[in-house]
Design an enzyme around this catalytic site. Structure first.
Site, PDB file in Angstrom:
ATOM      1  N   TYR A 161       0.850  -1.197   0.000  1.00 57.36           N
ATOM      2  CA  TYR A 161       0.000   0.000   0.000  1.00 57.36           C
ATOM      3  C   TYR A 161       0.884   1.244   0.000  1.00 57.36           C
ATOM      4  O   TYR A 161       1.834   1.332   0.777  1.00 57.36           O
ATOM      5  CB  TYR A 161      -0.898   0.007   1.245  1.00 57.36           C
ATOM      6  CG  TYR A 161      -1.777   1.237   1.362  1.00 57.36           C
ATOM      7  CD1 TYR A 161      -2.890   1.393   0.544  1.00 57.36           C
ATOM      8  CD2 TYR A 161      -1.484   2.244   2.280  1.00 57.36           C
ATOM      9  CE1 TYR A 161      -3.702   2.526   0.645  1.00 57.36           C
ATOM     10  CE2 TYR A 161      -2.290   3.374   2.388  1.00 57.36           C
ATOM     11  CZ  TYR A 161      -3.399   3.509   1.563  1.00 57.36           C
ATOM     12  OH  TYR A 161      -4.194   4.625   1.660  1.00 57.36           O
ATOM     13  N   ASP A 261       9.342   2.637   0.073  1.00 55.51           N
ATOM     14  CA  ASP A 261       8.297   3.346   0.811  1.00 55.51           C
ATOM     15  C   ASP A 261       8.434   2.949   2.280  1.00 55.51           C
ATOM     16  O   ASP A 261       8.014   1.853   2.684  1.00 55.51           O
ATOM     17  CB  ASP A 261       6.924   2.977   0.237  1.00 55.51           C
ATOM     18  CG  ASP A 261       5.800   3.749   0.924  1.00 55.51           C
ATOM     19  OD1 ASP A 261       6.065   4.361   1.983  1.00 55.51           O
ATOM     20  OD2 ASP A 261       4.673   3.730   0.400  1.00 55.51           O
ATOM     21  N   LYS A 289       4.450   8.936   9.116  1.00 53.06           N
ATOM     22  CA  LYS A 289       4.104   8.336  10.415  1.00 53.06           C
ATOM     23  C   LYS A 289       5.058   8.686  11.568  1.00 53.06           C
ATOM     24  O   LYS A 289       4.936   9.739  12.169  1.00 53.06           O
ATOM     25  CB  LYS A 289       3.954   6.818  10.245  1.00 53.06           C
ATOM     26  CG  LYS A 289       2.891   6.489   9.158  1.00 53.06           C
ATOM     27  CD  LYS A 289       2.208   5.189   9.356  1.00 53.06           C
ATOM     28  CE  LYS A 289       1.338   4.800   8.181  1.00 53.06           C
ATOM     29  NZ  LYS A 289      -0.077   4.815   8.390  1.00 53.06           N
TER      30      LYS A 289
HETATM   31  N1  PMP Z   1       2.854   4.223   2.209  1.00 52.85           N
HETATM   32  C1  PMP Z   1       2.710   3.308   3.174  1.00 52.85           C
HETATM   33  C2  PMP Z   1       3.680   2.157   3.236  1.00 52.85           C
HETATM   34  C3  PMP Z   1       1.685   3.421   4.110  1.00 52.85           C
HETATM   35  O1  PMP Z   1       1.556   2.489   5.054  1.00 52.85           O
HETATM   36  C4  PMP Z   1       0.826   4.543   4.033  1.00 52.85           C
HETATM   37  C5  PMP Z   1      -0.286   4.750   5.043  1.00 52.85           C
HETATM   38  N2  PMP Z   1      -0.692   3.665   5.758  1.00 52.85           N
HETATM   39  C6  PMP Z   1       1.011   5.470   3.008  1.00 52.85           C
HETATM   40  C7  PMP Z   1       2.043   5.290   2.118  1.00 52.85           C
HETATM   41  C8  PMP Z   1       0.117   6.667   2.869  1.00 52.85           C
HETATM   42  O2  PMP Z   1       0.339   7.541   3.905  1.00 52.85           O
HETATM   43  P1  PMP Z   1      -0.799   8.619   4.316  1.00 52.85           P
HETATM   44  O3  PMP Z   1      -1.915   7.826   4.924  1.00 52.85           O
HETATM   45  O4  PMP Z   1      -0.094   9.504   5.300  1.00 52.85           O
HETATM   46  O5  PMP Z   1      -1.187   9.330   3.077  1.00 52.85           O
END
Ligand code: PMP
Length: 446
Positions: A161, A261, A289
């Site tokens: 994701y 990511d 995060k």
């Molecule tokens: N990349 C990863 C690996 C994530 O886990 C998330 C959110 N869970 C995102 C991108 C997107 O981040 P945001 O919810 O702050 O847009």
């Protein structure tokens, strides 16, 4: 802690034998839904058993809801609260900054300090740009990669994701019915209304299969390989031995930008994320995060020659970028995490919890697999053998696991229905003891 929050805690601080009820949350969600679509502001907070919860305050490892429940929290807001809820060090920095202003729409020394700290801590980061959410920095990383290579195709992996933007919200939660063959997974958009043109150049492969990446990159038209370097959004699956190194090497050989990511892994499994933990350096990496312990802040860092394209044609904007309060939180959080001690100190607690859960589930004859890092791990029902990729997770018994999480919630332990458990530095032995007691009771009923 404020006086109000302290009062709330004092009223509720006893962990009782009675099952928790969530009627006030239910009523509030129904009331809010008259104006707030679905009563929530993210689809990932919707459809939760027995109801999305409504909170009054949070402290350390605990959340306090409007029904008067004190809940041990393993959501940690989907990961950010590595120092626990409302840590003194972040609160102090934020309150000090609030005296000086909120959003300047210009630069601050704090932002420079955050950038210096970030580049110091993150192996790939020669330069950094900040934004407000993980989805945004993924968008920027992809734009940089396409501009740097003058290519269009981006390879992503099944079950990974990367935020909710159209181009990457593909094959995040494929099912046995729509996934297609493992050797050539179908591309499955996750949302209605997605622009099919936006993901036309997004190709999906199975993760942990080096041969498939090598074969695809050999065609010479791939701008970027985008991956969670340890797969934490579906299961908590480790990279196979040599996989990250192999993908790194293939990307270098074929002129493809490697993007890790690290929105989940960054500042959680090591200060410098999975790239530090596994010793493999990508060209670009996205963080969010844990970077700001709950404040809306995200970053993309990487090679100067790629990052500097933001000064020669690659557009990166954002009204709230480097909002001063979020920067104060980020500097305080990065400083607290910089020497790795806090992250290391979570390990014995996380390990104890992982082992305890595995032991209890086995004794209750529930087939289960507990995998991942002590700071973020996953519990899956219905499988026992370690899996390598998203396909291996398709056989999990999701319905039974959701029932288990509901039984846990009744015992005041809040965990994600998808199986992920996040720990903070406040999850001490006492918290783990209470959790394992709840796990024992929930396992008997699940
Ligand atoms: N990349 C990863 C690996 C994530 O886990 C998330 C959110 N869970 C995102 C991108 C997107 O981040 P945001 O919810 O702050 O847009």
């Amino acid at each position: 802690m404020t006086v109000d929050a302290q009062n709330t805690r004092d009223r509720r601080n006893s962990r009782t034998e009675e099952e928790a009820v969530f009627d006030a949350s239910k009523r509030q969600i129904a009331h809010s839904a008259q104006w707030l679509a679905g009563g929530v502001s993210s689809n990932f907070r919707y459809g939760i058993t027995p109801t999305p919860l409504v909170f009054e305050c949070a402290d350390g490892a605990y959340l306090y809801d409007i029904d008067g429940n004190e809940l041990i929290d393993y959501y940690l807001a989907m990961g950010p609260m590595i120092l626990g809820h409302n840590p003194e060090v972040v609160r102090r920095a934020v309150l000090e900054q609030l005296e000086r202003g909120i959003l300047y729409g210009g630069q601050s020394r704090l932002e420079a300090e955050a950038a210096e700290l970030f580049c110091h801590l993150v192996p790939c980061a020669e330069r950094v740009r900040f934004a407000a959410s993980g989805s945004e920095v993924v968008q920027l990383a992809l734009r940089l990669a396409r501009a740097a290579t003058a290519r269009k195709v981006v390879v992503k992996f099944e079950g990974h994701y990367h935020g909710w933007i159209d181009s990457v919200l593909v094959s995040v939660a494929a099912t046995a019915e729509n996934a297609g063959p493992a050797a050539a997974p179908h591309r499955n958009p996750a949302s209605l209304g997605q622009d099919t043109d936006a993901w036309r150049n997004t190709e999906v492969l199975s993760w942990n299969d080096l041969g498939s990446v090598e074969r695809r990159l050999a065609q010479g038209d791939v701008a970027a390989v985008l991956m969670e370097p340890a797969m934490c959004n579906s299961g908590a699956i480790m990279p196979a031995a040599g996989y990250l190194e192999g993908v790194r090497e293939a990307c270098s050989r074929h002129g493809t930008v490697l993007i890790f990511d690290e929105v989940v892994t960054g500042f959680r499994i090591a200060p410098g994320g999975a790239q530090q933990r596994f010793g493999v350096t990508p060209d670009l990496a996205t963080f969010a995060k844990c970077l700001g312990n709950g404040f809306p802040v995200a970053a993309v860092g990487g090679k100067a020659e790629i990052m500097d394209r933001v000064m020669s044609g690659v557009v990166h904007g954002g009204t709230y970028n480097t909002q001063a309060v979020a920067m104060a939180a980020s500097v305080a959080t990065m400083r607290a995490l910089a020497d790795g001690t806090v992250i290391k100190a979570i390990e014995p607690h996380g390990r104890r919890l992982m082992e305890g859960i595995a032991r209890i589930l086995k004794a209750a004859s529930i087939p289960a697999l507990v995998t991942g890092f002590p700071q973020v791990f996953n519990v899956a029902f219905g499988i026992v053998e370690p899996v390598r990729d998203y396909r291996g997770l398709m056989a999990t018994d999701k319905a039974r696991y959701v029932k288990f999480t509901h039984e846990l919630l009744k015992r005041r332990v809040r965990t994600l229905e998808r199986g992920t458990w996040f720990l903070s530095s406040c999850h001490d032995d006492n918290v783990i003891d209470c959790t394992l007691e709840a796990v024992e009771a929930a396992a008997a009923l699940a």
